[in-house]
Design a protein around this motif. Sequence first.
Motif, PDB file in Angstrom:
ATOM      1  N   LEU A   1     -13.162 -30.137  58.746  1.00 20.62           N
ATOM      2  CA  LEU A   1     -13.976 -30.911  59.685  1.00 20.62           C
ATOM      3  C   LEU A   1     -13.736 -30.485  61.126  1.00 20.62           C
ATOM      4  CD1 LEU A   1     -13.878 -34.544  58.230  1.00 20.62           C
ATOM      5  CD2 LEU A   1     -15.885 -33.073  58.484  1.00 20.62           C
ATOM      6  N   GLU A   2     -12.527 -30.007  61.419  1.00 23.13           N
ATOM      7  CA  GLU A   2     -12.247 -29.532  62.776  1.00 23.13           C
ATOM      8  C   GLU A   2     -13.152 -28.359  63.146  1.00 23.13           C
ATOM      9  OE1 GLU A   2     -10.107 -30.618  65.130  1.00 23.13           O
ATOM     10  OE2 GLU A   2      -9.653 -32.366  63.882  1.00 23.13           O
ATOM     11  N   GLU A   3     -13.519 -27.545  62.148  1.00 23.14           N
ATOM     12  CA  GLU A   3     -14.365 -26.380  62.386  1.00 23.14           C
ATOM     13  C   GLU A   3     -15.827 -26.650  62.047  1.00 23.14           C
ATOM     14  OE1 GLU A   3     -12.948 -23.754  63.717  1.00 23.14           O
ATOM     15  OE2 GLU A   3     -10.997 -24.759  63.609  1.00 23.14           O
ATOM     16  N   SER A   4     -16.137 -27.835  61.560  1.00 15.58           N
ATOM     17  CA  SER A   4     -17.471 -28.124  61.047  1.00 15.58           C
ATOM     18  C   SER A   4     -18.430 -28.510  62.171  1.00 15.58           C
ATOM     19  CB  SER A   4     -17.399 -29.253  60.018  1.00 15.58           C
ATOM     20  OG  SER A   4     -18.686 -29.571  59.532  1.00 15.58           O
ATOM     21  N   SER A   5     -19.685 -28.059  62.058  1.00 15.64           N
ATOM     22  CA  SER A   5     -20.722 -28.450  63.013  1.00 15.64           C
ATOM     23  C   SER A   5     -21.481 -29.679  62.538  1.00 15.64           C
ATOM     24  CB  SER A   5     -21.708 -27.293  63.220  1.00 15.64           C
ATOM     25  OG  SER A   5     -22.298 -26.910  61.984  1.00 15.64           O
ATOM     26  N   LEU A   6     -21.016 -30.291  61.428  1.00 11.95           N
ATOM     27  CA  LEU A   6     -21.669 -31.458  60.863  1.00 11.95           C
ATOM     28  C   LEU A   6     -20.638 -32.330  60.167  1.00 11.95           C
ATOM     29  CD1 LEU A   6     -24.200 -33.082  59.801  1.00 11.95           C
ATOM     30  CD2 LEU A   6     -24.202 -31.511  57.845  1.00 11.95           C
ATOM     31  N   SER A   7     -20.742 -33.635  60.362  1.00 14.93           N
ATOM     32  CA  SER A   7     -19.975 -34.596  59.569  1.00 14.93           C
ATOM     33  C   SER A   7     -20.936 -35.705  59.174  1.00 14.93           C
ATOM     34  CB  SER A   7     -18.795 -35.164  60.364  1.00 14.93           C
ATOM     35  OG  SER A   7     -18.113 -36.153  59.594  1.00 14.93           O
ATOM     36  N   LEU A   8     -21.467 -35.613  57.960  1.00 11.37           N
ATOM     37  CA  LEU A   8     -22.510 -36.519  57.481  1.00 11.37           C
ATOM     38  C   LEU A   8     -21.978 -37.323  56.301  1.00 11.37           C
ATOM     39  CD1 LEU A   8     -25.556 -37.418  57.211  1.00 11.37           C
ATOM     40  CD2 LEU A   8     -25.809 -35.509  55.627  1.00 11.37           C
ATOM     41  N   THR A   9     -21.959 -38.641  56.452  1.00 11.09           N
ATOM     42  CA  THR A   9     -21.600 -39.522  55.347  1.00 11.09           C
ATOM     43  C   THR A   9     -22.882 -40.109  54.770  1.00 11.09           C
ATOM     44  OG1 THR A   9     -19.510 -40.098  56.413  1.00 11.09           O
ATOM     45  CG2 THR A   9     -20.265 -41.538  54.649  1.00 11.09           C
ATOM     46  N   VAL A  10     -23.046 -39.942  53.461  1.00 11.93           N
ATOM     47  CA  VAL A  10     -24.231 -40.453  52.767  1.00 11.93           C
ATOM     48  C   VAL A  10     -23.762 -41.381  51.654  1.00 11.93           C
ATOM     49  CG1 VAL A  10     -26.412 -39.874  51.642  1.00 11.93           C
ATOM     50  CG2 VAL A  10     -25.301 -38.210  53.129  1.00 11.93           C
ATOM     51  N   ALA A  11     -24.381 -42.550  51.545  1.00 11.71           N
ATOM     52  CA  ALA A  11     -24.138 -43.448  50.424  1.00 11.71           C
ATOM     53  C   ALA A  11     -25.462 -43.713  49.736  1.00 11.71           C
ATOM     54  CB  ALA A  11     -23.510 -44.764  50.890  1.00 11.71           C
ATOM     55  N   GLY A  12     -25.416 -43.868  48.407  1.00  7.26           N
ATOM     56  CA  GLY A  12     -26.668 -44.087  47.705  1.00  7.26           C
ATOM     57  C   GLY A  12     -26.480 -44.426  46.249  1.00  7.26           C
ATOM     58  N   THR A  13     -27.595 -44.686  45.596  1.00  2.00           N
ATOM     59  CA  THR A  13     -27.641 -44.935  44.164  1.00  2.00           C
ATOM     60  C   THR A  13     -28.078 -43.655  43.473  1.00  2.00           C
ATOM     61  OG1 THR A  13     -29.958 -45.604  44.205  1.00  2.00           O
ATOM     62  CG2 THR A  13     -28.318 -47.319  44.658  1.00  2.00           C
ATOM     63  N   ALA A  14     -28.312 -43.744  42.173  1.00  2.00           N
ATOM     64  CA  ALA A  14     -28.797 -42.568  41.445  1.00  2.00           C
ATOM     65  C   ALA A  14     -30.190 -42.175  41.903  1.00  2.00           C
ATOM     66  CB  ALA A  14     -28.797 -42.854  39.945  1.00  2.00           C
ATOM     67  N   ASP A  15     -30.941 -43.126  42.444  1.00  2.00           N
ATOM     68  CA  ASP A  15     -32.343 -42.868  42.773  1.00  2.00           C
ATOM     69  C   ASP A  15     -32.607 -42.588  44.236  1.00  2.00           C
ATOM     70  OD1 ASP A  15     -33.110 -43.381  40.080  1.00  2.00           O
ATOM     71  OD2 ASP A  15     -32.988 -45.534  40.483  1.00  2.00           O
ATOM     72  N   ALA A  16     -31.799 -43.136  45.146  1.00  2.00           N
ATOM     73  CA  ALA A  16     -32.171 -43.048  46.557  1.00  2.00           C
ATOM     74  C   ALA A  16     -30.977 -43.286  47.468  1.00  2.00           C
ATOM     75  CB  ALA A  16     -33.275 -44.057  46.864  1.00  2.00           C
ATOM     76  N   VAL A  17     -31.222 -43.069  48.765  1.00  2.00           N
ATOM     77  CA  VAL A  17     -30.194 -43.196  49.793  1.00  2.00           C
ATOM     78  C   VAL A  17     -30.163 -44.632  50.318  1.00  2.00           C
ATOM     79  CG1 VAL A  17     -29.572 -42.478  52.141  1.00  2.00           C
ATOM     80  CG2 VAL A  17     -30.332 -40.781  50.456  1.00  2.00           C
ATOM     81  N   VAL A  18     -28.954 -45.154  50.530  1.00  2.00           N
ATOM     82  CA  VAL A  18     -28.764 -46.505  51.044  1.00  2.00           C
ATOM     83  C   VAL A  18     -28.305 -46.479  52.500  1.00  2.00           C
ATOM     84  CG1 VAL A  18     -27.379 -48.616  50.795  1.00  2.00           C
ATOM     85  CG2 VAL A  18     -28.252 -47.446  48.770  1.00  2.00           C
ATOM     86  N   MET A  19     -27.425 -45.521  52.842  1.00  2.00           N
ATOM     87  CA  MET A  19     -26.833 -45.500  54.178  1.00  2.00           C
ATOM     88  C   MET A  19     -26.549 -44.056  54.577  1.00  2.00           C
ATOM     89  SD  MET A  19     -23.853 -45.079  56.081  1.00  2.00           S
ATOM     90  CE  MET A  19     -22.527 -45.066  54.890  1.00  2.00           C
ATOM     91  N   VAL A  20     -26.717 -43.772  55.867  1.00  2.00           N
ATOM     92  CA  VAL A  20     -26.396 -42.454  56.428  1.00  2.00           C
ATOM     93  C   VAL A  20     -25.696 -42.682  57.755  1.00  2.00           C
ATOM     94  CG1 VAL A  20     -27.306 -40.280  57.320  1.00  2.00           C
ATOM     95  CG2 VAL A  20     -28.415 -41.357  55.358  1.00  2.00           C
TER      96      VAL A  20
END
Length: 405
Positions: A61-80
């Motif tokens: 993560l120190e070298e990463s240009s992105l830190s994306l947390t995604v939460a969801g069900t089998a069908d769709a996204v709940v939180m980003v």
Amino acid sequence: EIQVAFAVLSADAENDPDLLGVIGASAALGLSPLPFDGPIAAVRIGMVEGEMVVNPTFEQLEESSLSLTVAGTADAVVMVEGKALELSEDDMQRALELGHAEIRKVVALQAEMHAELPVERFEVPLPPVPDGLDERVRALAEQRVKDAVKIQGKTERGDTIHAIKDETKEAVAEEFPEAGGPVSSIIKSIEKAEMRRRVLDESVRVDGRGLDEVRPITIDTSVLPRAHGSAVFTRGETQSLSVTTLGSRSDEQKIDARAGETWKSYMLHYNFPSFSVGEVRPNRGPGRREIGHGALAERAIEPVIPSDEVFPYTIRIVSDILESNGSSSMATVCAGSLALMDAGVPIKKGVAGVAMGLIKEGDRYAVLTDILGVEDHLGDMDFKVAGTREGITAFQLDSKIGAIP
């Protein structure tokens, strides 16, 4: 046992207790008799040297240009939620798709465990509504509420609907003496249905705007002559006064966190006084809104902050919300960026933010630009996006319909 079962999915995921907390809580709910709509999982996506990385380590993560947390069900996204170094929209979509693919694997494992350990769930009955109350309230108030929804001013609209509630409760008090709560719920359901109908059928929003129309914006800078930099950013009925103060290296903030000891030379703090929404309440320490909105705005601006070698000063931005009707965190991003320029900080680019909304009924949907507070409350999504002209720097999404395809 639950923690062990899911930690082995990825050795790297063991470094991120936040993700395991979501998965563990979902797994535990699935084994309880509580009502439960199905497993949820979370994953973090990074981008190191142009390549997407699932559940990156802290070192990556120190070298990463992105830190994306995604939460969801089998069908769709709940939180980003997350931050990026001017991520392109195509890369954002790729990261979301990769994250959801990984979520499906963890959700499938939870479903397999729940199938082996089935539980009998109990029903939670809704409070009973007296027979005839719904029809009586609608006869008295439905058309009045529909007319009130067309009032464009936040205060006038709110006062009108509040008066309709009070008058309706008084009118039915003799026939339904204990129905104050249900009356309010019925009137709110009428307001919600009418607001959503106008968006989907007429493409007209509560304040009369089109779906992709932004509220009027005004900007004033150098409003506080003795501060290093200041700006007032007003978008509709949302206003942020942001002040930039510069200090020496000795003013850096020491952070003693679980990941180790660090020092911050740039920080942003967000205040949401009660008068900004016409309320009266005691002033106490920062709550969830202040902490969360401040963190979101801070990481939105962080990619354009100059390095210590270029600008060896400690930078503090304080945003005070003077008026709020939706998207005050994104107003903070705009005002904060302006206050930095006013202070003469050589930021790399200007940063702005906007909150997007969603109204979805079955297969019909409408995406709303620059949402109001009522469109957040009665709508289906609040998706805050901030960035420069070149790309995205911060984002935060929550859903009120369970999931977004």
